[in-house]
Scaffold this active site. Structure first.
Site, PDB file in Angstrom:
ATOM      1  N   LYS A   5       0.636  -1.172  -0.065  1.00 14.86           N
ATOM      2  CA  LYS A   5      -0.076   0.073  -0.031  1.00 14.86           C
ATOM      3  C   LYS A   5       0.929   1.357  -0.122  1.00 14.86           C
ATOM      4  O   LYS A   5       0.322   2.145  -0.536  1.00 14.86           O
ATOM      5  CB  LYS A   5      -0.887   0.096   1.107  1.00 14.86           C
ATOM      6  CG  LYS A   5      -0.090   0.168   2.483  1.00 14.86           C
ATOM      7  CD  LYS A   5      -1.086  -0.105   3.602  1.00 14.86           C
ATOM      8  CE  LYS A   5      -0.680   0.152   5.156  1.00 14.86           C
ATOM      9  NZ  LYS A   5      -1.199  -0.710   6.077  1.00 14.86           N
ATOM     10  N   ARG A  99      -7.046  -0.194  17.156  1.00 14.72           N
ATOM     11  CA  ARG A  99      -7.552   0.255  15.758  1.00 14.72           C
ATOM     12  C   ARG A  99      -8.483  -1.170  15.262  1.00 14.72           C
ATOM     13  O   ARG A  99      -9.350  -1.206  16.280  1.00 14.72           O
ATOM     14  CB  ARG A  99      -6.121   0.139  14.799  1.00 14.72           C
ATOM     15  CG  ARG A  99      -6.638   1.171  13.551  1.00 14.72           C
ATOM     16  CD  ARG A  99      -5.624   1.329  12.560  1.00 14.72           C
ATOM     17  NE  ARG A  99      -5.472  -0.006  11.846  1.00 14.72           N
ATOM     18  CZ  ARG A  99      -4.340  -0.115  10.784  1.00 14.72           C
ATOM     19  NH1 ARG A  99      -3.730   0.771  10.607  1.00 14.72           N
ATOM     20  NH2 ARG A  99      -4.215  -1.247  10.231  1.00 14.72           N
TER      21      ARG A  99
HETATM   22  C1  LIG Z   1      -0.472  -1.290   6.679  1.00 12.47           C
HETATM   23  C2  LIG Z   1      -0.718  -2.585   7.134  1.00 12.47           C
HETATM   24  C3  LIG Z   1       0.321  -3.388   7.556  1.00 12.47           C
HETATM   25  C4  LIG Z   1       1.775  -3.414   7.136  1.00 12.47           C
HETATM   26  O1  LIG Z   1       2.115  -2.430   8.068  1.00 12.47           O
HETATM   27  P1  LIG Z   1       3.976  -2.105   7.809  1.00 12.47           P
HETATM   28  O2  LIG Z   1       4.227  -1.225   9.357  1.00 12.47           O
HETATM   29  O3  LIG Z   1       4.126  -1.410   6.467  1.00 12.47           O
HETATM   30  O4  LIG Z   1       4.393  -3.472   7.633  1.00 12.47           O
HETATM   31  C5  LIG Z   1      -0.083  -4.922   7.987  1.00 12.47           C
HETATM   32  N1  LIG Z   1      -1.285  -4.992   8.401  1.00 12.47           N
HETATM   33  C6  LIG Z   1      -2.219  -4.052   8.275  1.00 12.47           C
HETATM   34  C7  LIG Z   1      -3.605  -4.565   8.745  1.00 12.47           C
HETATM   35  C8  LIG Z   1      -2.211  -2.898   7.605  1.00 12.47           C
HETATM   36  O5  LIG Z   1      -2.891  -2.037   7.346  1.00 12.47           O
END
Ligand SMILES: *Cc1c(COP(=O)(O)O)cnc(C)c1O
Length: 327
Positions: A5, A99
């Site tokens: 993302k 969250r």
């Molecule tokens: C963005 C996200 C990740 C990845 O996070 P990083 O810190 O970039 O490794 C993993 N799980 C969820 C649910 C996310 O939204």
């Protein structure tokens, strides 16, 4: 899982992650997944954030989605049935970061109500820490996730194939001596892209920490006072700025602004110091070094910087050392 993302689902980066050995590509945006699919990326796609209104696109484009709401899973079930597909879900559990997540005490009810929904298969549970509340993954919360997996399997006589322990903040925990238990999956974005874990932002041995560079053009370079003159009012973003008088300094302006980038996410790698920014300008103190007009200034990026730079339509993306070019 490689998480794409922060690169706006860039197909070249997804391809590199797959070559690097990830089994899944995960993204929070269905649009990014559609883009990677259309670019011919073939892998198992995972949606990290599921919205009810996108349920139809989710079942059509995504193999697995992360879920926490009954209404959404019901909608996924309706559309999966309509399109005659089986949609797999991972149920996210709240382990303190506040969250997304079903509270542990509500998990059995949630499973009970989703397990028999047509065309839905629960393939795992997971949790997400260190994103909102800054809660660190440790042996306690990871153990709790494993225990929940055991309890759910026992109560419902199902096999949970994926126990997803978290994101790049799980690196330290995963490297430490304690047993990882049943956790067999992490969802990694920043660790892969920027080469650091995210609890202390320490570099991960063997990984590049400057794989991404942002290059901006110098459009003004002049010696000016360090204190604005005239009556001070609100600036373009509604705050009243304050300044330190450092005398006459050489100030450099680059053609980059808040419309492109989270300015706090820029890490200047020479003598430059960021003084401030507006929509289209970043003003730097050049330490009296004279940057030529039209010359380039290079920055490293942190996660927020990478995310915003990759999202800006004004920043051209170019891959070096390979023939891929981003859209
Ligand atoms: C963005 C996200 C990740 C990845 O996070 P990083 O810190 O970039 O490794 C993993 N799980 C969820 C649910 C996310 O939204």
């Amino acid at each position: 899982m490689g998480v794409s993302k922060a690169t706006l689902g860039d197909p070249a980066i997804a391809k590199a992650m797959i070559q690097g050995g990830v089994k899944f590509i995960a993204d929070s945006r269905i649009e990014n997944i559609q883009k990677m699919r259309n670019a011919g990326i073939s892998t198992q796609f995972v949606l990290l954030r599921t919205a009810l209104s996108q349920a139809e696109a989710v079942v059509k484009n995504v193999d697995i989605s992360l879920n926490t709401e009954l209404a959404t899973v019901r909608e996924l079930s309706n559309f999966a049935k309509l399109h005659n597909t089986l949609h797999q879900i991972i149920v996210m559990v709240e382990l303190g970061d506040l969250r997304e997540g079903v509270l542990p005490r509500d998990l059995p009810q949630f499973i009970k109500k989703t397990i028999d929904l047509p065309n839905i298969k629960i393939i795992g549970i997971g949790c997400n820490l260190a994103c909102y509340g800054g809660v660190k993954p440790d042996k306690h919360n990871m153990h709790q996730l494993c225990e929940l997996a055991d309890a759910i399997e026992k109560e419902f006589q199902i096999k949970l194939e994926i126990i997803s322990g978290g994101n790049s903040a799980n690196y330290e925990w995963s490297e430490s001596a304690q047993p990882i238990g049943r956790i067999n999956n992490l969802r990694l974005g920043e660790a892969i892209l920027l080469g650091c874990e995210t609890v202390n932002r320490k570099a991960i041995p063997g990984l590049h920490t400057s794989a991404f560079r942002l290059i901006a053009e110098v459009i003004e370079s002049k010696e000016k006072p360090s204190l604005p003159f005239g009556e001070i009012c609100q600036n373009a973003f509604g705050s009243v700025p304050t300044f330190i008088d450092r005398g006459i300094r050489r100030r450099v302006i680059i053609a980059l602004g808040r419309q492109d980038i989270l300015v706090s996410g820029l890490k200047p790698n020479n003598n430059l110091e960021i003084l401030g920014s507006s929509s289209d300008h970043v003003v730097l103190d050049s330490n009296n070094y004279n940057c030529e007009i039209g010359s380039e200034v290079k920055f490293n990026l942190d996660y927020g910087g990478l995310l915003s730079a990759m999202t800006s339509p004004f920043i051209a993306k170019q891959f070096i050392g390979n023939s891929h070019t981003a859209a």
